[in-house]
Structure formats: structure tokens, C-alpha cells
Design a protein around this motif. Structure first.
Motif: not given
Length: 261
Positions: A171-194
Motif C-alpha cells: 500500500x502506501x507504507x514505507x515497509x513490509x514484513x513478508x511472511x516466510x520471506x523477509x523484509x522490504x523497504x520502499x522510500x523516497x531516498x536511498x538513505x531512508x530505505x537503508x
């Protein structure tokens, strides 16, 4: 407690933090990607070749890490440029086929400029018991109303179906926990995603430790929101990324070792 004195102090602090905390070195995008990869590796995000980092360049072009190069050995010269079908435009190598699902997020989220996906231990463990992240500590408040949860694994993310499912769950969030998988971050900058990727793994580890000791209690919504907004100020995010870079350089990776090529 909300008092006029506290509100005035908060406004003063917020105003002070509206500008950079200290001058930051100038790095190219490729250097920043190498720094981010190596710091994530130091934080146990990349024990295998799984994981990707992409940056939107505009005009249908994306910088990406290649498959076959681990995060802890990433150099600026390893970074590729691909189109939204992962066709190689610049560089030598091949994009990870799993990067395809990043493109679905970019199409759905014009505000996103960088995506990081990893399989770190604590986040992976939390995902294995199908538990969402609980905002129960100050350092977890950047995820208050900002961390989605995909309860069911849609399979290896190399086809379009997985991209549709993951982008919809994010959706419109910056991050997500993916069951049986891992994480994802989706942000406005590389610094923020890291920053968010690092914090999410730390948050998962904290939650597992707390759950082993007793009941995890979330913090109050209003306080969590205030802390979320404070800890995601660009000045704090950028200063933290600069700290990550200094740690990478002190960890046996001198600048001319990996930032020059």
C-alpha cells in the motif's frame, strides 16, 4: 503528557532539526549503494545472494545491484542500470530476476525512489511464525502505521503475480514484513530505505527477545506517532546513514578499497 511547555520544547527541537546535523560527504549514487549494501551485510542482512537494492533514475531507468555479487563485496562498478523489464542498459552482469517485483511497487508508488529487499535472520524468524511487527519500543516507532504485513507467501518473486500481491499489500507504507520471506523497504531516498531496513531487522530481533521473556505491549498510539515523525526527519535519517558509512569504512573497508571502482 501533553503540556504547553512540552509542546513549546518539541517545536523548538523540531525547528532545530529541520537542517542537516553536520556536513555530509559527497558520494555518487553508486558509492552510496555500495555503502548501503556493505552496512546491511554488517547487520547480517545478506548471508546469501538473496536480496536486492534498486534506485529509480527516471525515464524508465533503474540502478540495481547484480545477481552473483554479495552485499558485502559490492563496489560502485558492480551497479547496473536496467529498464523496467530488467533489460541491461549499462554495466556488466545481470539483474537479479527477483527484482521484477520491485517494478510493481514503483508503478504503484510514484513517491518511491529506492527499494531494498533482504532476508535477515530476526525478520525471517518473525516471518516464519506469521507474526506482524508490534511497535512496542521507541526505536520501533518509525514503523507505526508504516509497516505492512503480508501473512501468506506468494512464492518465489520472479513473476508478475508476486509483484501484484506484494505491491498491493505494501500500500502506501514505507515497509513490509513478508511472511516466510523477509523484509522490504520502499522510500523516497536511498538513505531512508537503508535506515528503515536496518531498523526493521533490529525491531524484529527485539520483538523476538521480548516475546521469549513475556508479553509484548505496544506503546500508545499518540506517542508512537510523535516519535515516528521525529525519527523519520530527513536530518536524522541522513546523519544516521553517514554514521553507517563511517562504520563501514572502519570495519576493514578503506575508502580506496571499494568506493573507487
Amino acid at each position: 503528557m501533553n503540556t504547553p511547555e512540552r509542546a513549546q520544547l518539541r517545536d523548538t527541537v523540531n525547528g532545530t532539526l529541520g537542517s542537516p546535523l553536520r556536513p555530509a560527504p559527497h558520494w555518487t549514487l553508486e558509492q552510496k549503494m555500495a555503502i548501503a549494501c556493505r552496512y546491511l551485510a554488517l547487520q547480517e542482512h545478506c548471508e546469501t545472494l538473496a536480496g536486492q537494492m534498486t534506485v529509480r533514475l527516471g525515464e524508465g531507468r533503474f540502478a540495481t545491484t547484480p545477481i552473483g555479487v554479495a552485499f558485502d563485496e559490492m563496489r560502485p562498478g558492480d551497479i547496473l542500470v536496467v529498464d523496467d523489464e530488467l533489460a541491461l542498459l549499462e554495466g556488466r552482469g545481470m539483474a537479479n530476476p527477483a527484482t521484477r517485483f520491485h517494478m510493481w511497487v514503483y508503478r504503484a508508488r510514484p513517491d518511491v525512489a529506492c527499494i531494498i529487499h533482504t532476508h535477515p535472520p530476526a525478520t525471517s524468524a518473525l516471518s516464519m511464525i506469521e507474526e506482524p511487527l508490534v511497535v512496542a519500543h521507541m526505536d520501533q516507532t518509525p514503523f507505526f502505521n508504516d509497516c505492512a504485513f503480508l501473512k501468506e507467501w506468494p512464492g518465489l518473486p520472479i513473476a508478475d503475480d508476486e509483484g501484484v500481491v506484494i505491491s498491493a499489500a505494501l500500500g502506501g507504507k514505507r515497509s513490509i514484513l513478508l511472511a516466510h520471506h523477509g523484509l522490504l523497504t520502499a522510500c523516497a531516498t536511498l538513505e531512508e530505505a537503508t535506515y528503515m531496513a536496518v531498523l526493521l531487522e533490529q525491531a524484529a530481533r527485539r520483538q523476538l527477545m521480548a516475546a521469549a521473556a513475556g508479553t509484548v505491549h505496544p506503546v500508545a498510539d499518540a506517542l508512537a506517532q510523535e516519535s515516528h515523525d521525529f525519527l523519520l526527519k530527513p536530518s536524522i535519517v541522513n546523519a544516521t546513514f553517514a554514521m553507517y558509512a563511517r562504520r563501514v569504512l572502519r570495519a576493514g573497508h578503506p575508502q580506496d578499497d571499494f568506493l573507487g571502482s
